[in-house]
Write a protein that holds these residues in place. Structure first.
Motif, PDB file in Angstrom:
ATOM      1  N   LEU A 114      -2.743   2.323   9.277  1.00 36.22           N
ATOM      2  CA  LEU A 114      -1.828   3.002   8.352  1.00 36.22           C
ATOM      3  C   LEU A 114      -1.474   4.385   8.873  1.00 36.22           C
ATOM      4  O   LEU A 114      -0.316   4.805   8.818  1.00 36.22           O
ATOM      5  CB  LEU A 114      -2.456   3.127   6.958  1.00 36.22           C
ATOM      6  CG  LEU A 114      -2.602   1.850   6.152  1.00 36.22           C
ATOM      7  CD1 LEU A 114      -3.274   2.152   4.815  1.00 36.22           C
ATOM      8  CD2 LEU A 114      -1.268   1.179   5.924  1.00 36.22           C
ATOM      9  N   LEU A 115      -2.474   5.102   9.379  1.00 34.29           N
ATOM     10  CA  LEU A 115      -2.214   6.436   9.926  1.00 34.29           C
ATOM     11  C   LEU A 115      -1.240   6.373  11.094  1.00 34.29           C
ATOM     12  O   LEU A 115      -0.329   7.200  11.204  1.00 34.29           O
ATOM     13  CB  LEU A 115      -3.524   7.094  10.374  1.00 34.29           C
ATOM     14  CG  LEU A 115      -4.506   7.457   9.267  1.00 34.29           C
ATOM     15  CD1 LEU A 115      -5.794   7.994   9.869  1.00 34.29           C
ATOM     16  CD2 LEU A 115      -3.885   8.467   8.310  1.00 34.29           C
ATOM     17  N   PHE A 140       3.929   0.476   2.533  1.00 31.91           N
ATOM     18  CA  PHE A 140       3.726  -0.513   3.585  1.00 31.91           C
ATOM     19  C   PHE A 140       3.324  -1.846   2.986  1.00 31.91           C
ATOM     20  O   PHE A 140       2.662  -1.904   1.955  1.00 31.91           O
ATOM     21  CB  PHE A 140       2.629  -0.073   4.561  1.00 31.91           C
ATOM     22  CG  PHE A 140       2.967   1.183   5.297  1.00 31.91           C
ATOM     23  CD1 PHE A 140       3.839   1.157   6.366  1.00 31.91           C
ATOM     24  CD2 PHE A 140       2.426   2.384   4.906  1.00 31.91           C
ATOM     25  CE1 PHE A 140       4.165   2.318   7.044  1.00 31.91           C
ATOM     26  CE2 PHE A 140       2.743   3.555   5.570  1.00 31.91           C
ATOM     27  CZ  PHE A 140       3.612   3.522   6.649  1.00 31.91           C
ATOM     28  N   ASP A 141       3.717  -2.905   3.667  1.00 29.36           N
ATOM     29  CA  ASP A 141       3.299  -4.257   3.329  1.00 29.36           C
ATOM     30  C   ASP A 141       2.233  -4.640   4.350  1.00 29.36           C
ATOM     31  O   ASP A 141       2.509  -4.734   5.545  1.00 29.36           O
ATOM     32  CB  ASP A 141       4.495  -5.199   3.410  1.00 29.36           C
ATOM     33  CG  ASP A 141       4.152  -6.636   3.067  1.00 29.36           C
ATOM     34  OD1 ASP A 141       2.976  -6.913   2.732  1.00 29.36           O
ATOM     35  OD2 ASP A 141       5.051  -7.474   3.139  1.00 29.36           O
ATOM     36  N   VAL A 193       0.844  -1.188   0.000  1.00 26.23           N
ATOM     37  CA  VAL A 193       0.000   0.000   0.000  1.00 26.23           C
ATOM     38  C   VAL A 193       0.879   1.237   0.000  1.00 26.23           C
ATOM     39  O   VAL A 193       1.845   1.319   0.769  1.00 26.23           O
ATOM     40  CB  VAL A 193      -0.921   0.035   1.243  1.00 26.23           C
ATOM     41  CG1 VAL A 193      -1.753   1.293   1.269  1.00 26.23           C
ATOM     42  CG2 VAL A 193      -1.815  -1.189   1.284  1.00 26.23           C
ATOM     43  N   THR A 194       0.536   2.196  -0.854  1.00 28.67           N
ATOM     44  CA  THR A 194       1.199   3.487  -0.870  1.00 28.67           C
ATOM     45  C   THR A 194       0.289   4.487  -0.173  1.00 28.67           C
ATOM     46  O   THR A 194      -0.881   4.617  -0.527  1.00 28.67           O
ATOM     47  CB  THR A 194       1.459   3.956  -2.320  1.00 28.67           C
ATOM     48  OG1 THR A 194       2.294   2.995  -2.962  1.00 28.67           O
ATOM     49  CG2 THR A 194       2.129   5.319  -2.343  1.00 28.67           C
ATOM     50  N   VAL A 195       0.837   5.172   0.830  1.00 27.96           N
ATOM     51  CA  VAL A 195       0.094   6.204   1.553  1.00 27.96           C
ATOM     52  C   VAL A 195       0.710   7.542   1.160  1.00 27.96           C
ATOM     53  O   VAL A 195       1.872   7.815   1.465  1.00 27.96           O
ATOM     54  CB  VAL A 195       0.173   6.001   3.077  1.00 27.96           C
ATOM     55  CG1 VAL A 195      -0.570   7.117   3.805  1.00 27.96           C
ATOM     56  CG2 VAL A 195      -0.388   4.643   3.464  1.00 27.96           C
ATOM     57  N   ASP A 196      -0.079   8.368   0.462  1.00 33.32           N
ATOM     58  CA  ASP A 196       0.368   9.682   0.009  1.00 33.32           C
ATOM     59  C   ASP A 196      -0.188  10.733   0.960  1.00 33.32           C
ATOM     60  O   ASP A 196      -1.373  11.040   0.926  1.00 33.32           O
ATOM     61  CB  ASP A 196      -0.125   9.925  -1.416  1.00 33.32           C
ATOM     62  CG  ASP A 196       0.302  11.276  -1.964  1.00 33.32           C
ATOM     63  OD1 ASP A 196       1.118  11.969  -1.333  1.00 33.32           O
ATOM     64  OD2 ASP A 196      -0.199  11.643  -3.045  1.00 33.32           O
ATOM     65  N   PRO A 243     -11.328  -1.903   7.104  1.00 34.12           N
ATOM     66  CA  PRO A 243     -10.126  -2.625   6.649  1.00 34.12           C
ATOM     67  C   PRO A 243      -9.596  -2.045   5.338  1.00 34.12           C
ATOM     68  O   PRO A 243     -10.369  -1.618   4.477  1.00 34.12           O
ATOM     69  CB  PRO A 243     -10.613  -4.055   6.436  1.00 34.12           C
ATOM     70  CG  PRO A 243     -11.872  -4.160   7.210  1.00 34.12           C
ATOM     71  CD  PRO A 243     -12.477  -2.787   7.233  1.00 34.12           C
ATOM     72  N   VAL A 244      -8.286  -2.021   5.200  1.00 32.61           N
ATOM     73  CA  VAL A 244      -7.645  -1.490   4.001  1.00 32.61           C
ATOM     74  C   VAL A 244      -7.942  -2.417   2.822  1.00 32.61           C
ATOM     75  O   VAL A 244      -7.671  -3.617   2.886  1.00 32.61           O
ATOM     76  CB  VAL A 244      -6.125  -1.352   4.201  1.00 32.61           C
ATOM     77  CG1 VAL A 244      -5.456  -0.874   2.917  1.00 32.61           C
ATOM     78  CG2 VAL A 244      -5.824  -0.409   5.355  1.00 32.61           C
TER      79      VAL A 244
END
Length: 77
Positions: free
Chosen positions: A37-38, A15-16, A3-6, A62-63
């Motif tokens: 994630l945050l 993140f994995d 996951v890419t968090v911009d 959930p992501v």
């Protein structure tokens, strides 16, 4: 899943989700949430909005996306 968090104006983080899930507290079968994630990027759900495809998502969901945009609601002092 990766996951890419911009975080707008502050950079991106990768993140994995499998690694997050194994490192986190067991909270059922739902897996990591957007709040998780945050927490990884050092932000609180109270100071940001999480967007997926331009739409806000609840932080306790959930992501399910591989790209997440985070907008800070409050910055500075």
């Amino acid at each position: 899943m990766h996951v890419t968090v911009d975080v707008k104006g502050e950079g991106t983080h990768e993140f994995d989700l499998e690694a997050l899930e194994s490192a986190g507290e067991p909270d059922g079968d739902s897996g990591p949430t957007y709040a998780d994630l945050l927490r990884e990027v050092g932000l609180s759900p109270h100071e940001v909005s999480v967007l997926v495809d331009g739409r806000p998502v609840p932080e306790d969901q959930p992501v399910e996306s591989d790209y997440v945009t985070v907008l800070r609601l409050i910055k500075g002092g």
